[in-house]
Design a protein around this motif. Sequence first.
Motif, mmCIF file in Angstrom:
data_model
loop_
_atom_site.group_PDB
_atom_site.id
_atom_site.type_symbol
_atom_site.label_atom_id
_atom_site.label_comp_id
_atom_site.label_asym_id
_atom_site.label_seq_id
_atom_site.Cartn_x
_atom_site.Cartn_y
_atom_site.Cartn_z
ATOM 1 N N VAL A 79 0.869 -1.176 0.000
ATOM 2 C CA VAL A 79 0.000 0.000 0.000
ATOM 3 C C VAL A 79 0.904 1.224 0.000
ATOM 4 N N PHE A 80 0.601 2.163 -0.897
ATOM 5 C CA PHE A 80 1.466 3.337 -1.065
ATOM 6 C C PHE A 80 0.766 4.606 -0.592
ATOM 7 N N GLN A 81 1.579 5.613 -0.389
ATOM 8 C CA GLN A 81 1.067 6.915 0.031
ATOM 9 C C GLN A 81 0.084 7.498 -0.995
ATOM 10 N N ASP A 82 0.412 7.322 -2.279
ATOM 11 C CA ASP A 82 -0.414 7.945 -3.325
ATOM 12 C C ASP A 82 -1.434 6.971 -3.925
ATOM 13 N N LEU A 160 -1.011 6.829 5.250
ATOM 14 C CA LEU A 160 -1.987 7.765 5.825
ATOM 15 C C LEU A 160 -1.610 9.221 5.595
ATOM 16 N N SER A 161 -0.437 9.468 5.028
ATOM 17 C CA SER A 161 0.036 10.854 5.056
ATOM 18 C C SER A 161 -0.663 11.798 4.086
ATOM 19 N N ASN A 162 -1.425 11.248 3.120
ATOM 20 C CA ASN A 162 -2.183 12.156 2.245
ATOM 21 C C ASN A 162 -3.599 12.424 2.745
ATOM 22 N N LEU A 163 -3.918 11.913 3.934
ATOM 23 C CA LEU A 163 -5.292 12.030 4.418
ATOM 24 C C LEU A 163 -5.388 13.083 5.521
ATOM 25 N N ASP A 164 -6.568 13.643 5.699
ATOM 26 C CA ASP A 164 -6.710 14.625 6.777
ATOM 27 C C ASP A 164 -6.802 13.922 8.133
ATOM 28 N N ALA A 165 -6.650 14.708 9.185
ATOM 29 C CA ALA A 165 -6.430 14.158 10.532
ATOM 30 C C ALA A 165 -7.498 13.145 10.964
ATOM 31 N N ILE A 169 -7.060 8.802 11.495
ATOM 32 C CA ILE A 169 -7.329 7.994 12.681
ATOM 33 C C ILE A 169 -8.282 6.854 12.347
ATOM 34 N N GLN A 170 -9.294 7.125 11.518
ATOM 35 C CA GLN A 170 -10.237 6.068 11.120
ATOM 36 C C GLN A 170 -9.519 4.943 10.383
ATOM 37 N N ILE A 171 -8.700 5.318 9.398
ATOM 38 C CA ILE A 171 -8.065 4.286 8.568
ATOM 39 C C ILE A 171 -6.952 3.588 9.342
ATOM 40 N N HIS A 191 6.705 8.805 9.081
ATOM 41 C CA HIS A 191 7.542 9.796 9.752
ATOM 42 C C HIS A 191 6.773 10.368 10.942
ATOM 43 N N ASP A 192 5.573 9.794 11.193
ATOM 44 C CA ASP A 192 4.667 10.340 12.202
ATOM 45 C C ASP A 192 4.759 9.516 13.488
ATOM 46 N N GLN A 193 5.295 10.140 14.540
ATOM 47 C CA GLN A 193 5.528 9.394 15.781
ATOM 48 C C GLN A 193 4.238 8.883 16.422
ATOM 49 N N GLU A 194 3.154 9.648 16.304
ATOM 50 C CA GLU A 194 1.902 9.204 16.925
ATOM 51 C C GLU A 194 1.376 7.940 16.252
ATOM 52 N N GLU A 195 1.463 7.907 14.913
ATOM 53 C CA GLU A 195 1.083 6.691 14.191
ATOM 54 C C GLU A 195 1.925 5.520 14.666
#
Length: 354
Positions: A79-82, A160-165, A169-171, A191-195
């Motif tokens: 699964v890719f970012q884009d 998840l990085s192309n999605l809004d906040a 969280i849902q995905i 690159h997201d520590q919370e994820e």
Amino acid sequence: MSIEISDLSVTYGQERVISGLSLDIPEGCFFTLLGPSGCGKTTLLRTIAGFVPASGGHIVFNGKDVTDLPAYKRNIGMVFQDYALFPDKTVAENVAYGLRARGESGAAMLKKVEAALDRVGMAHLMARHPAALSGGQRQRVALARAMVIKPQVLLMDEPLSNLDAKLRIQIRETISDLQREANITTVFVTHDQEEALSMSDKIGVMNRGAVEQLGTPKEIYATPRTAYVADFVGAANRIDVALSGPAQDGMVRVDFGGEALLASSALPAGASGGILIMRPEDLQLAASPADLRQPLRGTILKRQYLGGKTSYKISLANGAVISAECHGDGHDRHAIGAHVFAGVDPAKAMVIAA
Ligand SMILES: Nc1ncnc2c1ncn2[C@@H]1O[C@H](COP(=O)(O)OP(=O)(O)O)[C@@H](O)[C@H]1O
Ligand SMILES: [Mg+2]
């Protein structure tokens, strides 16, 4: 399926991007590669997938060396970012693609496609084309497409990085649920520590093509071994300090701008100084020093109200400027310019090697 990576190197032309990297990922593990842009996460993931050749070392799946095996023989879901959906194919055809490539067809195949789409809440949009879907819907389709072939390994590159906040969280939850249901060995890049903290069984914090620290989310957060890890995973006050006494029972006394502070030590024997790490949320603020451990005198310099918490910058009497974060009732009660004391539990002040 387990993944063992040993002494892996990857180069692009003359540039070595991964060097001597070793990593063991047990079967069923949700493993996250966490690091800043450019540290080599995508390269490592693509090498595990077989899209980028290794220039040295080995990748072993369940005891079998796959280092030279082509990507299509590795039974991997990606699964890719884009999203990387085929724009001219319907949702159903996008998901069917991998099954068709494996020689499947007809009603049996269609049933698998429907089940996979149903699992991500997308069965009702089977006939649509990707252009007519939102980002979140596209990523759900991409997830269904990766999972429908029942891969032995799932690789996800910043999905998840192309999605809004809110969607993130849902995905995030959908991915965690799918991963656990299928008990599929997963390598997730972010690159997201919370994820990373919220989703992973284990995290590898990457720095310049190497894994700098490996551990559970709690280990990485509570006991960072380097200043880089402490800073990248959660915010941290970092102060260069000299030791003012020998280590005892894992504790050291440090000289913090002329004030003696007791801190827990992760220093090698014989060190004369290090970096004092204090997390903003581990500092307690009060108008009086009475209820605080190791109170440091200071003045509120800046204040940011964040709803459930307030973030402060404090100018200490010893000359340092530190960040503190307050939670709970009245967390925003300290005004700019107010004289305060910041206290820290010795167990929560860590000294690590510089
Ligand atoms: N195809 C390529 N050719 C040459 N250099 C590349 C290529 N892909 C990535 N790089 C370089 O390799 C390094 C790591 O990139 P990448 O693996 O994409 O990092 P990340 O995913 O952590 O952002 C970067 O310096 C990048 O410029
Ligand atoms: Mg990348």
